[in-house]
Design an enzyme around this catalytic site. Structure first.
Site, PDB file in Angstrom:
ATOM      1  CB  ILE A  93      -1.000  -0.008   1.189  1.00  0.00           C
ATOM      2  CG1 ILE A  93      -2.031   1.091   1.007  1.00  0.00           C
ATOM      3  CG2 ILE A  93      -0.280   0.104   2.518  1.00  0.00           C
ATOM      4  CD1 ILE A  93      -2.800   1.022  -0.301  1.00  0.00           C
ATOM      5  CD  GLU A 170      -8.437  -5.469   5.433  1.00  0.00           C
ATOM      6  OE1 GLU A 170      -7.849  -6.166   6.288  1.00  0.00           O
ATOM      7  OE2 GLU A 170      -8.357  -5.701   4.216  1.00  0.00           O
ATOM      8  N   GLY A 312      -5.710  -7.017   0.844  1.00  0.00           N
ATOM      9  CA  GLY A 312      -6.241  -6.001   1.749  1.00  0.00           C
ATOM     10  C   GLY A 312      -5.386  -4.747   1.678  1.00  0.00           C
ATOM     11  CD  GLU A 313      -0.847  -4.415   2.728  1.00  0.00           C
ATOM     12  OE1 GLU A 313      -0.347  -3.604   1.898  1.00  0.00           O
ATOM     13  OE2 GLU A 313      -0.214  -5.386   3.163  1.00  0.00           O
ATOM     14  N   GLY A 314      -6.069  -1.824   1.398  1.00  0.00           N
ATOM     15  CA  GLY A 314      -6.533  -0.746   0.536  1.00  0.00           C
ATOM     16  C   GLY A 314      -5.852  -0.738  -0.816  1.00  0.00           C
TER      17      GLY A 314
END
Length: 347
Positions: A93, A170, A312-314
């Site tokens: 990210i 997240e 995840g992580e955006g």
């Protein structure tokens, strides 16, 4: 209630926006999904000339008591370690936000561990992780309310600093279990359709995960008529805080960028509180997690990208953001048939 002020965009501008899109020097509909995206952004901002200002990505991190129950392929301490990686700038990210000019804030919503020194996440810690929802509610009513309110505060601050585009990611070992349970209850779907391999479970581990989550559903006996109670029972601090942030962003008519499975589960929770939130949401990536396609179907959403990500992580938000830029740029800068002196299609 948190969501009372979210109003749908005024559709009075819709025809003018569509006419502007249709008059660009191209066949009708030739820019495909970019045209729908441009229309949505114009309606959210209530203008024929939208702008993307100070885009920012929030990554909420927290731990889950159920992670100690063998539902994840990774140990719980990875949450803390990955937050440290985010803070050091070394995660995916970080790379994609730098590449595409997105601001990035890491939020400690409830990581099991404390951060010291000057390089720390934004501290909104509710507790050192949730309780194990197989045996009790993940959080108290007070903790759930606090998480929603913290999410609201974070977005309010970014909005006041000039942001009108906000993405959500997240980090939390065990959070696909939380998301699967929220999805099962809110979408009224069998758990088997909601549970996936998460960070890479084997067949044996996946069976164990399904068994533990089935036991949690049977223990709590909840339905979607009381969404806050469902969030208390099965939510993670990062998921609930994200839901509060999404509601606050929609209330302020910001563009809400939604990442994959976990972020969509947070949106699903927010949707139970105010269905108008969907008109501000842009689904950025369709996850490889099997439940995500079903959440998208339930919400009537179509993701901009499908890259088989499951990180995840955006990351999906950061990767999709250039498409929002392209949608706005063609709407604002592309010539019309009239201005370019190009003949239109014969009727």
């Amino acid at each position: 209630m948190l969501s009372e002020k979210i109003l749908p965009p005024d559709l009075g501008l819709e025809q003018a926006l569509q006419n502007k899109i249709d008059q660009k020097t191209k066949p009708l509909g030739a820019l495909g999904n970019l045209e729908a995206l441009a229309l949505k952004i114009g309606l959210i901002q209530q203008t024929l000339t939208p702008e993307l200002k100070a885009p920012h990505l929030l990554v909420f991190a927290a731990d889950h008591g159920v992670a100690l129950d063998g539902v994840s392929a990774f140990p719980q301490e990875v949450t803390y370690q990955m937050v440290m990686n985010f803070l050091g700038g070394g995660a995916a990210i970080n790379v994609f936000c730098r590449q595409n000019g997105l601001g990035l804030t890491i939020v400690d919503a409830g990581v099991k561990g404390d951060f010291e020194g000057h390089n720390k996440p934004a501290d909104f810690k509710i507790a050192h992780g949730t309780q194990n929802f197989v045996e009790t509610a993940a959080m108290t009513a007070e903790q759930c309310s606090t998480a929603l309110e913290h999410g609201r505060e974070i977005v309010k601050d970014l909005f006041e600093k000039g942001s009108n585009v906000i993405g959500f990611g997240e980090m939390g070992i065990g959070n696909t279990s939380s998301a699967s349970l929220l999805m099962s209850v809110f979408c009224d779907l069998p758990l088997t359709e909601c549970v996936g391999r998460g960070t890479g479970l084997t067949d044996t581990q996946l069976q164990h995960k399904q068994e533990r989550l089935t036991r949690a559903l049977e223990f709590h006996q909840l339905d979607r008529s009381d969404p806050l109670k469902v969030m208390e029972a099965f939510g993670g601090f990062e998921i609930v805080m994200m839901a509060g942030s999404m509601l606050a962003a929609a209330e302020r008519k910001m563009i809400v960028l939604v990442d994959g499975f976990i972020a969509s589960a947070a949106l699903l929770a927010a949707y139970q509180l105010n269905k108008n939130i969907l008109q501000y949401a842009v689904f950025c990536h369709e996850s490889a997690e099997q439940g995500h396609q079903k959440i998208l179907k339930y919400l009537g959403g179509k993701a901009l990208l499908k890259l088989d990500l499951r990180l995840g992580e955006g990351t999906g938000c950061a990767l999709a953001y250039p498409l929002l830029q392209s949608a706005v740029q063609f709407l604002n800068d592309m010539a019309s048939f009239e201005s370019a002196g190009v003949s239109e299609k014969k009727s």
